[in-house]
Design an enzyme around this catalytic site. Structure first.
Site, short mmCIF file in Angstrom:
data_model
loop_
_atom_site.label_atom_id
_atom_site.label_comp_id
_atom_site.label_asym_id
_atom_site.label_seq_id
_atom_site.Cartn_x
_atom_site.Cartn_y
_atom_site.Cartn_z
N GLU A 194 0.83 -1.20 0.00
CA GLU A 194 0.00 0.00 0.00
C GLU A 194 0.87 1.26 0.00
O GLU A 194 1.78 1.39 0.81
CB GLU A 194 -0.93 0.00 1.22
N CYS B 116 -7.03 -1.59 8.66
CA CYS B 116 -5.78 -1.56 7.89
C CYS B 116 -5.42 -0.14 7.50
O CYS B 116 -4.30 0.32 7.73
CB CYS B 116 -5.91 -2.44 6.65
N HIS C 157 -0.45 -5.96 2.46
CA HIS C 157 -1.60 -6.85 2.50
C HIS C 157 -1.19 -8.23 1.99
O HIS C 157 -0.51 -8.34 0.97
CB HIS C 157 -2.74 -6.33 1.61
#
Length: 199
Positions: free
Chosen positions: A85, A150, A169
């Site tokens: 991310e 998250c 992830h």
């Protein structure tokens, strides 16, 4: 000699919903147990899927450990690769945590900027994983954290130090990676991130 090693702090999440055993924590424990990052002091921490506790715990971990790198790992049913991310968001946290609560004003940090991008170049990290001699595949994401824990935990860390924070992830277990492969994937990603940081 070991005391000279810099600390990499890696978190995984506890159980939530249908994830009675959270694969993110399984992957983090696997990495630690197999000593896949021998050149750094690896500190692991399981954090609950609880907005209030996460906010407090992560802030305290930064203060107590002052890690060279803070890496959060989460599981997503929507990915089938090691997913890196690049950014996190401040608002829109309407989904309830394991205690049935949302953060105050559905916001991570009041008056915080809406989006924070990590200082680490996740495309370089992804390329290293994809070019490594293994069966792992990686991709960069700008939105797959979703407005849940998250994204929330990532925003907290980015707001503290965006140059030394990351979020990975992992897919559910055996979809397609084994526990060992997930541990290795997280380790390869972290090793690639460390190359971008001053020694």
């Amino acid at each position: 000699m070991g005391n000279d090693k810099r600390t990499v702090l890696i978190t995984g999440f506890g159980p939530f919903g249908e994830h009675s055993v959270n694969v993110s924590w399984v992957a983090v424990q696997n990495l630690k147990r197999r000593n896949l990052l021998p050149d750094v002091n690896v500190h692991i921490e399981e954090i609950p899927v609880d907005y209030q506790e996460v906010s407090q715990i992560v802030t305290e971990l930064w203060e107590m450990e002052d890690p060279l790198l803070m890496v959060h790992v989460g599981v997503s049913d929507f990915v089938n690769k090691i997913t890196l991310e690049q950014r996190a968001h401040n608002t829109g946290y309407y989904l309830k945590d394991i205690k049935g609560k949302t953060p105050n004003k559905e916001c991570c940090r009041e008056e915080g900027e809406e989006c924070i991008c990590a200082g680490l170049d996740m495309s370089r990290v992804s390329a290293e994983i994809n070019n490594a001699d293994n069966e792992l595949q990686a991709e960069v994401s700008y939105a797959k954290t979703g407005r849940y824990l998250c994204d929330f935990v990532y925003y907290i860390s980015l707001s503290i130090n965006k140059s030394r924070s990351a979020f990975i992830h992992v897919p559910p277990l055996n979809q397609p990676y084994t526990e060992d492969q997930l541990g290795e994937g997280v380790a390869v990603a972290i090793f690639a991130m460390l190359k971008q940081l001053p020694k």
